[in-house]
Design an enzyme around this catalytic site. Sequence first.
Site, PDB file in Angstrom:
ATOM      1  N   ARG A 159       0.816  -1.081  -0.002  1.00 27.55           N
ATOM      2  CA  ARG A 159      -0.026  -0.087   0.017  1.00 27.55           C
ATOM      3  C   ARG A 159       0.780   1.313   0.061  1.00 27.55           C
ATOM      4  O   ARG A 159       0.466   2.277   0.589  1.00 27.55           O
ATOM      5  CB  ARG A 159      -1.191   0.028   1.020  1.00 27.55           C
ATOM      6  CG  ARG A 159      -1.938  -0.999   1.302  1.00 27.55           C
ATOM      7  CD  ARG A 159      -3.375  -0.403   0.539  1.00 27.55           C
ATOM      8  NE  ARG A 159      -3.998  -1.424   0.908  1.00 27.55           N
ATOM      9  CZ  ARG A 159      -5.151  -1.462   1.700  1.00 27.55           C
ATOM     10  NH1 ARG A 159      -5.507  -0.327   2.494  1.00 27.55           N
ATOM     11  NH2 ARG A 159      -6.235  -2.198   1.780  1.00 27.55           N
ATOM     12  N   TYR A 201     -15.085 -11.704   0.542  1.00 31.79           N
ATOM     13  CA  TYR A 201     -15.747 -10.591   0.111  1.00 31.79           C
ATOM     14  C   TYR A 201     -16.886 -10.603  -0.447  1.00 31.79           C
ATOM     15  O   TYR A 201     -17.926 -10.021  -0.266  1.00 31.79           O
ATOM     16  CB  TYR A 201     -14.747  -9.397  -0.368  1.00 31.79           C
ATOM     17  CG  TYR A 201     -13.908  -8.802   0.471  1.00 31.79           C
ATOM     18  CD1 TYR A 201     -14.406  -7.660   1.318  1.00 31.79           C
ATOM     19  CD2 TYR A 201     -12.401  -9.162   0.354  1.00 31.79           C
ATOM     20  CE1 TYR A 201     -13.485  -7.011   2.080  1.00 31.79           C
ATOM     21  CE2 TYR A 201     -11.832  -8.599   1.630  1.00 31.79           C
ATOM     22  CZ  TYR A 201     -11.995  -7.376   2.144  1.00 31.79           C
ATOM     23  OH  TYR A 201     -11.240  -6.572   3.150  1.00 31.79           O
ATOM     24  N   ASP A 246      -6.792  -2.795  -7.011  1.00 28.11           N
ATOM     25  CA  ASP A 246      -7.095  -3.158  -5.723  1.00 28.11           C
ATOM     26  C   ASP A 246      -7.703  -4.385  -5.955  1.00 28.11           C
ATOM     27  O   ASP A 246      -7.854  -5.109  -7.225  1.00 28.11           O
ATOM     28  CB  ASP A 246      -8.338  -2.277  -5.390  1.00 28.11           C
ATOM     29  CG  ASP A 246      -8.692  -2.739  -3.788  1.00 28.11           C
ATOM     30  OD1 ASP A 246      -8.174  -1.973  -3.129  1.00 28.11           O
ATOM     31  OD2 ASP A 246      -9.801  -3.662  -3.480  1.00 28.11           O
ATOM     32  N   ARG A 254      -2.870   7.024   1.495  1.00 36.81           N
ATOM     33  CA  ARG A 254      -3.309   7.940   2.020  1.00 36.81           C
ATOM     34  C   ARG A 254      -2.236   8.734   3.002  1.00 36.81           C
ATOM     35  O   ARG A 254      -2.385  10.085   3.473  1.00 36.81           O
ATOM     36  CB  ARG A 254      -4.775   7.749   2.842  1.00 36.81           C
ATOM     37  CG  ARG A 254      -5.985   7.716   2.195  1.00 36.81           C
ATOM     38  CD  ARG A 254      -6.912   7.133   2.782  1.00 36.81           C
ATOM     39  NE  ARG A 254      -6.518   5.772   3.017  1.00 36.81           N
ATOM     40  CZ  ARG A 254      -7.496   5.124   3.647  1.00 36.81           C
ATOM     41  NH1 ARG A 254      -8.590   5.094   4.075  1.00 36.81           N
ATOM     42  NH2 ARG A 254      -6.856   3.665   4.004  1.00 36.81           N
ATOM     43  N   ARG A 275      -6.233  11.913  -5.065  1.00 32.89           N
ATOM     44  CA  ARG A 275      -7.640  11.427  -4.927  1.00 32.89           C
ATOM     45  C   ARG A 275      -8.739  12.266  -4.791  1.00 32.89           C
ATOM     46  O   ARG A 275     -10.089  12.118  -5.380  1.00 32.89           O
ATOM     47  CB  ARG A 275      -7.853  10.632  -3.470  1.00 32.89           C
ATOM     48  CG  ARG A 275      -8.766   9.701  -3.363  1.00 32.89           C
ATOM     49  CD  ARG A 275      -8.841   9.078  -2.073  1.00 32.89           C
ATOM     50  NE  ARG A 275     -10.081   9.227  -1.524  1.00 32.89           N
ATOM     51  CZ  ARG A 275     -10.569   8.636  -0.386  1.00 32.89           C
ATOM     52  NH1 ARG A 275      -9.911   7.573   0.109  1.00 32.89           N
ATOM     53  NH2 ARG A 275     -11.692   9.217   0.187  1.00 32.89           N
TER      54      ARG A 275
HETATM   55  O1  CP3 Z   1       0.223  -1.981  -2.506  1.00 33.96           O
HETATM   56  C1  CP3 Z   1      -0.208  -0.818  -3.064  1.00 33.96           C
HETATM   57  O2  CP3 Z   1       0.256   0.307  -2.942  1.00 33.96           O
HETATM   58  C2  CP3 Z   1      -0.993  -1.045  -4.563  1.00 33.96           C
HETATM   59  C3  CP3 Z   1      -2.333  -1.015  -4.267  1.00 33.96           C
HETATM   60  C4  CP3 Z   1      -3.210  -1.842  -3.311  1.00 33.96           C
HETATM   61  C5  CP3 Z   1      -4.342  -1.203  -2.819  1.00 33.96           C
HETATM   62  N1  CP3 Z   1      -4.949  -2.319  -2.132  1.00 33.96           N
HETATM   63  C6  CP3 Z   1      -4.829   0.092  -2.897  1.00 33.96           C
HETATM   64  C7  CP3 Z   1      -5.755   0.705  -1.754  1.00 33.96           C
HETATM   65  C8  CP3 Z   1      -3.285  -3.195  -3.166  1.00 33.96           C
HETATM   66  C9  CP3 Z   1      -2.152  -4.238  -3.234  1.00 33.96           C
HETATM   67  C10 CP3 Z   1      -4.353  -3.485  -2.238  1.00 33.96           C
HETATM   68  C11 CP3 Z   1      -4.737  -4.792  -1.929  1.00 33.96           C
HETATM   69  C12 CP3 Z   1      -6.037  -4.869  -0.871  1.00 33.96           C
HETATM   70  N2  CP3 Z   1      -7.085  -4.235  -1.033  1.00 33.96           N
HETATM   71  C13 CP3 Z   1      -5.911  -5.996  -0.129  1.00 33.96           C
HETATM   72  C14 CP3 Z   1      -4.985  -7.033   0.386  1.00 33.96           C
HETATM   73  C15 CP3 Z   1      -4.014  -6.350   1.308  1.00 33.96           C
HETATM   74  C16 CP3 Z   1      -4.650  -5.893   2.722  1.00 33.96           C
HETATM   75  O3  CP3 Z   1      -4.522  -4.764   2.754  1.00 33.96           O
HETATM   76  O4  CP3 Z   1      -5.117  -6.895   3.351  1.00 33.96           O
HETATM   77  C17 CP3 Z   1      -7.396  -5.735   0.523  1.00 33.96           C
HETATM   78  C18 CP3 Z   1      -7.855  -6.677   1.637  1.00 33.96           C
HETATM   79  C19 CP3 Z   1      -8.054  -4.765  -0.235  1.00 33.96           C
HETATM   80  C20 CP3 Z   1      -9.502  -4.182  -0.135  1.00 33.96           C
HETATM   81  C21 CP3 Z   1      -9.429  -2.898   0.372  1.00 33.96           C
HETATM   82  N3  CP3 Z   1      -9.170  -2.025  -0.461  1.00 33.96           N
HETATM   83  C22 CP3 Z   1      -9.897  -2.594   1.693  1.00 33.96           C
HETATM   84  C23 CP3 Z   1     -10.495  -3.429   2.740  1.00 33.96           C
HETATM   85  C24 CP3 Z   1      -9.861  -1.186   1.514  1.00 33.96           C
HETATM   86  C25 CP3 Z   1     -10.330  -0.074   2.821  1.00 33.96           C
HETATM   87  C26 CP3 Z   1      -9.403   0.014   3.717  1.00 33.96           C
HETATM   88  C27 CP3 Z   1      -8.889   1.128   3.879  1.00 33.96           C
HETATM   89  O5  CP3 Z   1      -7.351   1.077   4.116  1.00 33.96           O
HETATM   90  O6  CP3 Z   1      -9.404   2.191   3.735  1.00 33.96           O
HETATM   91  C28 CP3 Z   1      -9.365  -0.520   0.368  1.00 33.96           C
HETATM   92  C29 CP3 Z   1      -8.904   0.692  -0.005  1.00 33.96           C
HETATM   93  C30 CP3 Z   1      -7.734   0.914  -0.580  1.00 33.96           C
HETATM   94  N4  CP3 Z   1      -6.911   0.069  -1.413  1.00 33.96           N
HETATM   95  C31 CP3 Z   1      -6.713   1.838  -0.454  1.00 33.96           C
HETATM   96  C32 CP3 Z   1      -5.786   2.057  -1.284  1.00 33.96           C
HETATM   97  C33 CP3 Z   1      -4.662   3.067  -1.467  1.00 33.96           C
HETATM   98  C34 CP3 Z   1      -7.391   3.275   0.228  1.00 33.96           C
HETATM   99  C35 CP3 Z   1      -8.434   3.991  -0.669  1.00 33.96           C
HETATM  100  C36 CP3 Z   1      -8.472   5.357  -0.415  1.00 33.96           C
HETATM  101  O7  CP3 Z   1      -9.350   5.684   0.651  1.00 33.96           O
HETATM  102  O8  CP3 Z   1      -8.044   6.242  -1.035  1.00 33.96           O
END
Ligand code: CP3
Length: 337
Positions: A23, A146, A73, A27, A36
């Site tokens: 990630r 999910y 994602d 943010r 964003r």
């Molecule tokens: O690693 C990276 O930088 C690449 C991008 C990436 C994102 N999500 C961007 C993201 C990757 C590899 C993921 C994987 C992901 N997404 C997982 C597996 C890894 C983990 O963290 O367990 C899961 C379960 C998701 C599903 C997901 N996406 C959730 C549960 C959430 C909300 C939680 C949160 O942190 O707000 C997201 C949102 C998300 N995915 C964001 C980002 C940058 C935040 C988005 C935002 O609010 O701008």
Amino acid sequence: MKEDVKLNAVLNEKPEYAVWIMRQAGRYLPEYRALREKAGSFWKICFDPKLAAEATLQPIKRFGFDAAIIFSDILTIPDALGFPVIFEKTGPQLEALDLSKPIVFDQKALDRLLPVYEAINLVRTKLDAKTALLGFAGAPWTLACYMAAGKNDEGKAAKFWAYRNAEGFSRLIDTLVEGIAEHLIAQLKAGADAVQLFDSMAGGMAEPLFVQYVVRPTKKIVARVHATVPGAKVIGFPRGATLRGYGMYAEQTGIDVMSLDTAVPITWATANLSCLLQGNLDPLALVAGGEALEVGMTRILDAVHGRPHIFNLGHGILPETPIENVEKFVSLVRSGG
Ligand code: CP3
């Protein structure tokens, strides 16, 4: 695979260190928050190749990580399969579909993912020669969790379904195996150096479920990727698995790199897992910084001394992480201690 890329040297088992953060575009970065804001939503960035490429490159410009990971994602696959995803304050929400009807990964689904491959193409043209590019996907079990609940319910709905209707649930897992393998292969063909499979919901599973829905499907995906793209490397992340689960996963799935969550003792991993390792610094040690960060890093550096290692966290970086702690993390890796 280009050897002058540090991450690729590590993947080819040269005793070097590489560093990136799960990630890493997110943010905690002011430039990501601005992007964003401009884009309007997280999902818009994921499906717009130009915006996705821009987000992907942000942490590389700032920290010079050894790998960029394509901004996307894991829930893009359920979305492509017809489960539209929305992001609420409480996390992602998926629209419920009738799960008793067959779900197919067809050309239409693959087409919906085209922006990801375009973004990879675009990043490749802009990335300097020494930085690797990673693609990724969610693993079948995590995506099924999910999809079954429509949100993160810690796997309850998926487990219930797997116990009550193993046949129907296995059909969903098989479809996901197909789709995920295709998605990883397409990312590698578009220019990704390696791919990571995120099995973020692999914790707290009864062992028979773990074997059937984590180990076996992962093995099928890895075999398909290796057979289609010779030499491709797959990083596996069965977050929260037991140590026995980590052992089985490393031995049986054929993955090339094991990404360790925070709870895995690094000395256990170096003593018991023969594959390459990635991780497992506590994301909260990175938030805390100072002594917590130095102690956490020393533990990992001491344990992996002399073997190749990919420095990373045990889970995604937290939004409250101070930028200077990330800089310190990278400099501790670079100076080797
Ligand atoms: O690693 C990276 O930088 C690449 C991008 C990436 C994102 N999500 C961007 C993201 C990757 C590899 C993921 C994987 C992901 N997404 C997982 C597996 C890894 C983990 O963290 O367990 C899961 C379960 C998701 C599903 C997901 N996406 C959730 C549960 C959430 C909300 C939680 C949160 O942190 O707000 C997201 C949102 C998300 N995915 C964001 C980002 C940058 C935040 C988005 C935002 O609010 O701008």
